[in-house]
Enzyme design. Structure first.
Site, PDB file in Angstrom:
ATOM      1  NE  ARG A 156       8.434  -0.139   3.804  1.00 38.08           N
ATOM      2  CZ  ARG A 156       7.719  -0.721   4.767  1.00 38.08           C
ATOM      3  NH1 ARG A 156       8.122  -0.660   6.021  1.00 38.08           N
ATOM      4  NH2 ARG A 156       6.623  -1.376   4.476  1.00 38.08           N
ATOM      5  CG  HIS A 202       2.040  -0.137   2.195  1.00 35.07           C
ATOM      6  ND1 HIS A 202       2.902  -0.934   1.446  1.00 35.07           N
ATOM      7  CD2 HIS A 202       2.187  -0.554   3.485  1.00 35.07           C
ATOM      8  CE1 HIS A 202       3.532  -1.771   2.265  1.00 35.07           C
ATOM      9  NE2 HIS A 202       3.120  -1.560   3.496  1.00 35.07           N
ATOM     10  CD  GLN A 210      -0.472  -4.107   4.628  1.00 37.14           C
ATOM     11  OE1 GLN A 210       0.706  -4.134   4.940  1.00 37.14           O
ATOM     12  NE2 GLN A 210      -1.342  -5.021   5.044  1.00 37.14           N
ATOM     13  CG  ASP A 244      -1.494   2.488   9.376  1.00 38.37           C
ATOM     14  OD1 ASP A 244      -0.724   1.892  10.166  1.00 38.37           O
ATOM     15  OD2 ASP A 244      -1.073   3.084   8.351  1.00 38.37           O
ATOM     16  CB  CYS A 279      -0.943  -2.322   7.425  1.00 36.42           C
ATOM     17  SG  CYS A 279      -0.664  -0.795   8.344  1.00 36.42           S
ATOM     18  NE  ARG A 316       2.517  -6.719   2.350  1.00 38.08           N
ATOM     19  CZ  ARG A 316       3.310  -5.785   2.897  1.00 38.08           C
ATOM     20  NH1 ARG A 316       3.113  -5.389   4.144  1.00 38.08           N
ATOM     21  NH2 ARG A 316       4.275  -5.219   2.192  1.00 38.08           N
TER      22      ARG A 316
HETATM   23  N1   CP Z   1       2.714  -3.643   7.021  1.00 36.53           N
HETATM   24  C1   CP Z   1       3.993  -3.405   6.715  1.00 36.53           C
HETATM   25  O1   CP Z   1       4.316  -2.909   5.625  1.00 36.53           O
HETATM   26  O2   CP Z   1       4.874  -3.792   7.674  1.00 36.53           O
HETATM   27  P1   CP Z   1       6.432  -3.452   7.716  1.00 36.53           P
HETATM   28  O3   CP Z   1       6.559  -1.974   7.930  1.00 36.53           O
HETATM   29  O4   CP Z   1       6.967  -4.268   8.846  1.00 36.53           O
HETATM   30  O5   CP Z   1       7.041  -3.858   6.408  1.00 36.53           O
HETATM   31  N1  NVA Z   2       1.193   4.196   7.652  1.00 40.22           N
HETATM   32  C1  NVA Z   2       2.287   3.416   8.166  1.00 40.22           C
HETATM   33  C2  NVA Z   2       2.283   2.044   7.561  1.00 40.22           C
HETATM   34  C3  NVA Z   2       3.361   1.121   8.043  1.00 40.22           C
HETATM   35  C4  NVA Z   2       3.330  -0.224   7.382  1.00 40.22           C
HETATM   36  C5  NVA Z   2       3.595   4.123   7.891  1.00 40.22           C
HETATM   37  O1  NVA Z   2       3.766   4.649   6.780  1.00 40.22           O
HETATM   38  O2  NVA Z   2       4.449   4.173   8.776  1.00 40.22           O
END
Ligand code: CP
Ligand code: NVA
Length: 313
Positions: A111, A138, A141, A233, A273, A301
């Site tokens: 990540r 993502h 997701q 989101d 998400c 997930r």
């Molecule tokens: N939806 C998602 O990726 O959640 P987190 O940021 O908690 O991993």
């Molecule tokens: N768009 C959000 C998604 C989090 C799971 C971010 O990148 O923070």
């Protein structure tokens, strides 16, 4: 070869890394959803599938769902994981990080802030790299999300997914994934917050092939018309906190409240998400409504990422 009581054979993905939603072929994407449902149906049949394998989780940003579902998925498939939090490549070049890791582990889940980071890791690592969220995508997701919609409505072809809000990483992944599966996709966003033009062009190419419709509009009602699933989101993603005030003003008319949600089909589901900011992009009433499937998404997930790991390692 899978065990006899498993109703599906484990097929390996052609791609060596999953950096964007396009790294799986259309057939592999459909197969992954079938495999995820089988893993969900009979989790114990896969309890040794990753025996002897180790995976490194490298996270530059916070996470609840992604970290825990990957850790649990790996454990429940019989593998081991190690977790590392903080800037990747801060102390040494990414190409060195990648070539340390590939001597110890069989896969990397990362990540990151910049998509270039997962590309560089993948370029130098001899083991698969999976994008667990970056500024552009993502993909994990989106896999869980289309699985959730399939569980609710069955065949995905011809369903409409409306994303209301920021043309961000989650919107990009959903757009690319949905249209390949023949789902109609509409993004309702304020001016200046549309998707990346290159991603949109890719999605347009895919929709022309699949026959799905694809629309980006500043008119939320138009995006919601006929939608089976309404997705939103956060207005400011991780790393954009300093833009919060400007974004809140621009996005306010796009809040998914009872009024906006009511513009979709009467049986439409609400999706997010997570984490959600109640009172901003969505109201508490919509989050808690019987048509909210946000926790099904979170559960999926786990199943979707198990399927992905089985195909990649
Ligand atoms: N939806 C998602 O990726 O959640 P987190 O940021 O908690 O991993
Ligand atoms: N768009 C959000 C998604 C989090 C799971 C971010 O990148 O923070």
């Amino acid at each position: 070869m899978a065990a006899a009581s498993v109703r599906i054979q484990i097929l390996k993905a052609n791609a060596s890394d999953i950096l964007t939603d396009l790294d799986l072929s259309n057939d592999e994407l459909s197969y992954l959803l079938d495999l995820a449902l089988e893993v969900k149906r009979a989790p114990r049949e896969f309890a040794q599938s990753l025996a002897g394998k180790s995976i490194a989780l490298l996270f530059e940003k916070p996470s609840l769902r992604t970290r825990l579902t990957f850790e649990l998925a790996i454990k429940q498939l019989g593998g081991d994981s190690v977790f590392c939090e903080g800037p990747i490549g801060g102390r040494e070049p990414l190409k060195d990080v990648a070539r340390n890791l590939d001597r110890w582990v069989n896969g990397i889940v990362a990540r990151v802030f910049s998509h270039a980071t997962v590309e560089e890791l993948a370029r130098w690592s001899a083991v698969p790299v999976v994008n667990a969220l970056c500024d552009g995508y993502h993909p994990c997701q989106a896999l869980a999300d289309v699985l959730t919609i399939r569980q609710r409505f069955g065949d995905l072809r011809g369903l409409k997914l409306a994303f209301i809000g920021d043309g961000n990483n989650v919107a990009h992944s959903l757009m690319l994934t949905a249209v390949r599966l023949g789902m109609n996709f509409a993004l309702g966003c304020p001016e200046g917050f549309g998707p990346n033009p290159e991603v949109l062009a890719q999605a347009e190419g895919l929709s022309a092939t699949s026959g799905a419709s694809l629309e980006v509009t500043h008119n939320a009602a138009r995006a919601l018309d006929g939608a089976h699933a309404v997705y939103t989101d956060v207005w400011a993603s991780m790393g954009q906190e300093q833009e919060s005030a400007r974004r809140t003003a621009a996005f306010r008319p796009y809040q998914v409240n009872a009024g906006l949600f009511g513009l979709a089909r009467p049986d439409a589901v609400f999706m997010h998400c997570l984490p959600a900011r109640r009172g901003e992009e969505v109201t508490d009433a919509v989050m808690e409504s019987p048509r909210s499937v946000v926790f099904d998404q979170a559960e999926n997930r786990l199943h979707a990422q198990k399927a992905l790991l089985l195909m990649m390692l």
